[in-house]
Design a protein around this motif. Structure first.
Motif, mmCIF file in Angstrom:
data_model
loop_
_atom_site.group_PDB
_atom_site.id
_atom_site.type_symbol
_atom_site.label_atom_id
_atom_site.label_comp_id
_atom_site.label_asym_id
_atom_site.label_seq_id
_atom_site.Cartn_x
_atom_site.Cartn_y
_atom_site.Cartn_z
ATOM 1 N N ARG A 64 -0.418 -1.481 -3.696
ATOM 2 C CA ARG A 64 0.374 -0.666 -2.769
ATOM 3 C C ARG A 64 -0.369 -0.420 -1.462
ATOM 4 O O ARG A 64 0.212 -0.485 -0.376
ATOM 5 C CB ARG A 64 0.745 0.649 -3.434
ATOM 6 N N PHE A 69 12.764 -0.836 1.632
ATOM 7 C CA PHE A 69 12.009 -1.170 0.428
ATOM 8 C C PHE A 69 11.445 0.096 -0.227
ATOM 9 O O PHE A 69 11.522 0.273 -1.449
ATOM 10 C CB PHE A 69 10.871 -2.134 0.788
ATOM 11 N N PHE A 115 -0.986 -4.132 5.330
ATOM 12 C CA PHE A 115 -0.410 -5.354 5.894
ATOM 13 C C PHE A 115 0.832 -5.033 6.713
ATOM 14 O O PHE A 115 1.009 -5.555 7.826
ATOM 15 C CB PHE A 115 -0.071 -6.327 4.763
ATOM 16 N N SER A 116 1.684 -4.174 6.190
ATOM 17 C CA SER A 116 2.918 -3.815 6.901
ATOM 18 C C SER A 116 2.613 -3.111 8.212
ATOM 19 O O SER A 116 3.217 -3.389 9.250
ATOM 20 C CB SER A 116 3.788 -2.922 6.008
ATOM 21 N N THR A 117 1.642 -2.195 8.172
ATOM 22 C CA THR A 117 1.258 -1.475 9.392
ATOM 23 C C THR A 117 0.693 -2.430 10.427
ATOM 24 O O THR A 117 1.030 -2.348 11.622
ATOM 25 C CB THR A 117 0.231 -0.387 9.066
ATOM 26 N N ILE A 144 10.909 -2.282 5.733
ATOM 27 C CA ILE A 144 9.910 -1.557 4.951
ATOM 28 C C ILE A 144 10.469 -0.223 4.462
ATOM 29 O O ILE A 144 10.267 0.169 3.297
ATOM 30 C CB ILE A 144 8.631 -1.333 5.792
ATOM 31 N N PHE A 169 11.525 -5.137 11.122
ATOM 32 C CA PHE A 169 10.475 -5.097 10.101
ATOM 33 C C PHE A 169 10.285 -3.679 9.587
ATOM 34 O O PHE A 169 10.139 -3.453 8.378
ATOM 35 C CB PHE A 169 9.166 -5.627 10.695
ATOM 36 N N ALA A 170 10.305 -2.687 10.506
ATOM 37 C CA ALA A 170 10.147 -1.294 10.095
ATOM 38 C C ALA A 170 11.313 -0.847 9.211
ATOM 39 O O ALA A 170 11.119 -0.167 8.197
ATOM 40 C CB ALA A 170 10.037 -0.395 11.327
ATOM 41 N N MET A 178 1.231 -5.699 10.734
ATOM 42 C CA MET A 178 2.285 -6.561 11.265
ATOM 43 C C MET A 178 3.150 -5.817 12.281
ATOM 44 O O MET A 178 3.500 -6.354 13.334
ATOM 45 C CB MET A 178 3.151 -7.079 10.127
ATOM 46 N N PHE A 179 3.487 -4.575 11.974
ATOM 47 C CA PHE A 179 4.303 -3.771 12.896
ATOM 48 C C PHE A 179 3.573 -3.569 14.223
ATOM 49 O O PHE A 179 4.157 -3.738 15.298
ATOM 50 C CB PHE A 179 4.623 -2.427 12.261
ATOM 51 N N LEU A 183 -0.383 -3.651 0.620
ATOM 52 C CA LEU A 183 0.921 -3.878 1.239
ATOM 53 C C LEU A 183 1.162 -2.926 2.407
ATOM 54 O O LEU A 183 1.717 -3.309 3.439
ATOM 55 C CB LEU A 183 2.031 -3.728 0.198
ATOM 56 N N ALA A 184 0.711 -1.672 2.237
ATOM 57 C CA ALA A 184 0.880 -0.692 3.312
ATOM 58 C C ALA A 184 0.064 -1.082 4.543
ATOM 59 O O ALA A 184 0.557 -1.008 5.676
ATOM 60 C CB ALA A 184 0.472 0.693 2.820
#
Length: 278
Positions: A16, A239, A22-24, A236, A232-233, A26-27, A19-20
């Motif tokens: 988790r 999700f 990576f998402s941050t 997320i 993308f945001a 990418m954003f 993933l958090a």
């Protein structure tokens, strides 16, 4: 069992967190790219304003041109000179596009003063034939001519700035590297190419694209990057919401099952007590 459960829990939390992060990342990258395009748009607007100002100013003299510092950007200035051909040999700058056709820019060295640097003048755009082995024939300047036009310097190719000259004349080259052309000719050259407004006896077009991408295009690209960041945001957030919704539903199901189990036990105890009473 306890160690296995703890390892599973740690693995879940590590996943988790990864993933958090990576998402941050990418954003933030998408947003940064959007702002970068906005900066490029602002820079292009300033550059366009500078070009407009240069076009409306008085033409440079040849002495002023050759005295420019090597790092100075000369594109957009005007020049008026009386020149003669330094040689009948010309260069063909490859991979040029004009009105949807692929071809060359024909460049000829000229001489303004007997002891001064030579200069490249653009004869115009020449379409390429189907067979690259056959180079087009281009009319050249043969006598003294009065030239009035604008100056330009091609942007350096980030992949390669090598001249890559081919044997023979006209000489096909891949980049407008003035220093390399100067070494090939064994003659100093002025730091810019002259694109004349008109050449008597020549009917070749003269493409003018000092700014490859306009500020409007950069703003369009910025909008695309920001839209991707927003999408993308939202993805997320969806999700996260779906995971929480599933977790809540699962918890409710477990509570329901637990309540049903408790009721079953109570019913069984009641029946047992009633049997004992009988």
């Amino acid at each position: 069992m306890t160690n296995l459960s703890q390892r599973s829990g740690l693995y879940l939390w590590a996943t988790r967190i990864a993933l958090a992060l990576f998402s941050t990342a990418m954003f933030l990258i998408l947003v940064k790219l959007g702002f970068w395009q906005l900066d490029r748009a602002e820079m292009k607007e300033q550059w366009q304003s500078e070009l407009t100002q240069r076009q409306s100013s008085a033409p440079l003299t040849y002495d002023q041109l050759v005295s420019f510092p090597p790092t100075e950007q000369i594109t957009g200035y005007r020049l008026s000179v009386l020149a003669s051909p330094a040689t009948q040999n010309i260069f063909l700058l490859d991979n040029q596009v004009f009105n949807g056709r692929v071809g060359y820019l024909a460049l000829q060295p000229i001489q303004v003063t007997p002891d001064g640097p030579w200069m490249l003048v653009e004869l115009g755009f020449v379409p390429a034939g189907l067979d690259r082995r056959i180079l087009p024939k281009v009319k050249v300047i043969t006598g003294e001519v009065s030239l009035n036009g604008r100056l330009y310097q091609k942007q350096a190719n980030p992949m390669s700035s090598a001249l890559m000259p081919e044997p023979g004349w006209p000489k096909r080259i891949q980049n407008l590297n003035i220093n390399a052309i100067s070494q090939l000719l064994d003659q100093p050259l002025a730091p810019a190419v002259l694109q004349p407004d008109h050449l008597d006896g020549f009917d070749l077009p003269h493409p003018w694209t000092p700014i490859p991408l306009s500020s409007q295009k950069h703003r369009g690209y910025a909008l695309q990057w920001f839209s991707m960041a927003l999408a993308f945001a939202l993805l997320i957030l969806y999700f996260i919401y779906s995971r929480r919704s599933k977790a809540s539903t699962k918890q409710q199901d477990e509570v329901t099952v637990s309540n049903n189990s408790d009721r079953t036990n109570i019913d069984e105890m009641t029946v047992a007590n009633e049997n004992k009473t009988k």
